[in-house]
Structures are given as C-alpha cells and as structure tokens.
Design an enzyme around this catalytic site. Structure first.
Site, short mmCIF file in Angstrom:
data_model
loop_
_atom_site.label_atom_id
_atom_site.label_comp_id
_atom_site.label_asym_id
_atom_site.label_seq_id
_atom_site.Cartn_x
_atom_site.Cartn_y
_atom_site.Cartn_z
N ARG A 94 0.85 -1.19 0.00
CA ARG A 94 0.00 0.00 0.00
C ARG A 94 0.89 1.25 0.00
O ARG A 94 2.04 1.22 0.45
CB ARG A 94 -0.90 0.03 1.23
N LYS A 142 -2.02 -2.14 8.04
CA LYS A 142 -3.14 -1.63 8.81
C LYS A 142 -3.15 -2.25 10.20
O LYS A 142 -2.76 -3.38 10.39
CB LYS A 142 -4.46 -1.94 8.09
N HIS A 195 -2.48 1.72 -5.88
CA HIS A 195 -3.41 0.60 -5.71
C HIS A 195 -3.52 -0.23 -6.98
O HIS A 195 -3.77 -1.44 -6.92
CB HIS A 195 -4.79 1.11 -5.29
N ARG A 250 -0.86 -2.65 -6.72
CA ARG A 250 -1.25 -3.65 -5.73
C ARG A 250 -2.23 -4.65 -6.34
O ARG A 250 -2.09 -5.87 -6.17
CB ARG A 250 -1.87 -2.95 -4.52
N HIS A 270 -3.87 -8.71 3.81
CA HIS A 270 -5.32 -8.65 3.97
C HIS A 270 -5.74 -9.40 5.23
O HIS A 270 -5.19 -10.45 5.55
CB HIS A 270 -6.03 -9.29 2.77
N TYR A 330 -9.66 -10.16 -6.05
CA TYR A 330 -8.73 -9.74 -7.09
C TYR A 330 -8.35 -10.89 -8.03
O TYR A 330 -7.50 -10.71 -8.90
CB TYR A 330 -7.45 -9.18 -6.45
#
Length: 323
Positions: free
Chosen positions: A165, A189, A264, A267, A290, A299
């Site tokens: 990211r 995150k 992104h 990514r 994730h 994806y």
C-alpha cells in the site's frame, strides 16, 4: 431528510485531552490513519451541523443517540458512496462514541445503542486497472540517472514486486530492508507487520538507489529537492508522503506516454499476477496483508476469464429474415 434534533449544541472550548475527537485520533498509530479518520470525522461533523467549515473538534459526540446514528448511516448511503467508504465513516463514528464513553461523557447503555450500527453490505468489483509489464518497463525507462530518477525507478520496482500500500511504502525505513533475504519489513493496517520480498531486478534498483541515498538511518524513500539533495528531518532522510508517491507515478507514467495509474493499481496487479501464477490464496493474503482471504479473492482474475471463455463459445446467428 435532516437529522433528528440533537438536544444541545457543541460544547465550547473543549480541552483536547477531554475531546473524544482528539483522543481517538491520538490513539491511532500511523499518520496515514490519523489523516484518513480525521477526514471521516470532519465530514460527519459537516453532516451533523450543516456547516461546510465544521470539523470534528468540539462536537457533541457524547449527545448522539441511536436515532441520530442510524439516520447518519442512512444519509451516508444516500450519498451514493461505496459500502467500503460508508463503513469507514461508521468505524470512525463508533470509535469516537467509544472515546466519549471512556471519558465518562456518556453512559454505557447510550453508547452501546448508538454504536449498534450494522455495516453496509455490498459486492463490488475491485476498483482500479491492471498495470501491464510493458507499462512498468516504459515507466522505468522514463527514469533518468538523476537522484530523483534513481529513486523513482526503485520505488516503481518495489510497488510492482511487493504490492505494498502507498502508506506502507511511506513508512519503510532503511532498518526494514534486508538485502540478504531480499525482504522488506512492512507495517500494515492496525500496525500489523509482515515481510514482503523483492525480485532480483527490484533488489538491484533498490541497491542503486541506496548508492545515492546513503546508508544513514531514516526513511527508505525520501523527497528530493530541485537541487538533487535528499530532504532530511532531524538529520535523517525524511519519508515521502502518499501524495508524493502519487505524483511520482503520474510524472513517470506521463513521461512514458502511458495513462495514469495509482499505487493501488500496482497492488491489484500484484495480487492478480500471484493468483494467475498458481500461488495459493493464503500465501497471497499473507503477502499483501489482507485480514480476510475473501478480500484477496476479489482480485482473482481467473473466474472472470473462465466466464468470458464460456461466452466465447456462443455464436451469434447471422441476420436473416423470417420466412
């Protein structure tokens, strides 16, 4: 439709140490998270007050009840925002309500009811576009031998070979780089750490950049002045911002004659390429950080190709009049 009336106006001159808005933002571990959630709370404040200049500071978050928060949720949905974007605002709302409870400004029952908001459910295709290898090659060729050019080539290579990211790239330091293992330690995150790995070509571009940057402790990727000097903070290389990365990609892709792409998009491409190559979903999930394998699976381009191939078996009959 407007919000149900809040019984009091915002408390004036709230000390930051007692303001749920400031307390919540101070609890976040990354500058990118603070920026994102500050934006969410400020938008909610403008929704609550009707004042386009309002911020979340000093607002009467402690006075919000279930009838207010459920109406806020509805108004966010009515704006046509994606489920993910609405849910991000709902997370910010729940968290600021929780801080108001922790500060003793609202009761546990009132907080529990006001925060009892179901997330918005919606199935959408991942946003963005694929970055073909020839576009990456063209962007790399647009990077000259200047300090900025060497940095930008390394940055593009890291984006393409790790799928990190934008905020994660900003947070990388020299200490996170292990050339022997060809790895980078990334903080994602919720401050979760993971290792990502560089291709040999990407490693070579990073090493070339470090020959320009030097081996001083500090950010791995830094802004460079027009004079070609590394920008420092407290004597150490300063980090790039998310907008700085976006500007670099725009500049290099434009120079290459390619359409704009975002971090992104790199990514998205990284995940798709992994799954196309037969990498199992759990490994791909771990590499991109994730929380849920379902997010990674969105994806996967293989089902899309299967469906398209199925349609290609059909043949449209030639036009001819009925007898």
């Amino acid at each position: 439709m407007s919000l149900p009336a809040v019984p009091e106006v915002a408390a004036p001159n709230v000390e930051p140490a007692r303001d749920p808005y400031h307390v919540y933002l101070d609890s976040l571990t990354s500058a990118e998270s603070r920026r994102t959630m500050r934006g969410c709370l400020d938008r909610l404040a403008r929704l609550l007050t009707g004042d386009e200049s309002a911020t979340g500071a000093g607002q009467p978050w402690h006075l919000l009840r279930y009838e207010h928060t459920v109406r806020i949720r509805t108004m966010l949905i009515e704006r046509g925002w994606s489920a993910a974007y609405v849910n991000k605002h709902l997370v910010a709302l729940r968290r600021v309500l929780k801080e108001a409870w922790r500060l003793g400004q609202t009761g546990a029952e009132d907080y529990a009811r006001a925060a009892d908001l179901a997330p918005v459910r919606q199935t959408r295709l991942p946003v963005g576009q694929h970055v073909p290898p020839e576009v990456v090659g063209a962007a790399l060729s647009a990077c000259d031998d200047s300090a900025a050019g060497v940095r930008d080539a390394a940055l593009i290579a890291v984006l393409y070979s790790t799928g990190c990211r934008r905020a994660e790239i900003c947070g990388l330091t020299l200490a996170d780089y292990d050339p022997g293992a060809r790895s980078l330690r990334v903080r994602g995150k919720r401050d979760k750490e993971r290792l990502v790995y560089l291709t040999p070509d990407a490693l070579g571009l990073v090493e070339r950049w470090l020959g320009v940057r030097g081996r001083a402790a500090g950010a791995l990727f830094s802004p460079i002045s027009k004079a070609g000097r590394l920008r420092c903070r407290d004597g150490r290389p300063a980090p790039l911002t998310g907008q700085g990365i976006a500007d670099i990609l725009t500049r290099r892709l434009t120079s290459a004659g390619a359409s704009p792409r975002t971090a992104h998009d790199f990514r998205r491409t990284f995940i798709g390429e992994l799954l196309d190559a037969g990498v199992d979903l759990a490994t791909a999930q771990a590499l991109v950080g994730h929380s849920s394998p379902a997010t990674t699976a969105r994806y996967d381009r293989r089902p899309e190709r299967t469906r398209r191939d199925a349609v290609d078996r059909l043949r449209l009959p030639p036009p001819r009049p009925l007898a």
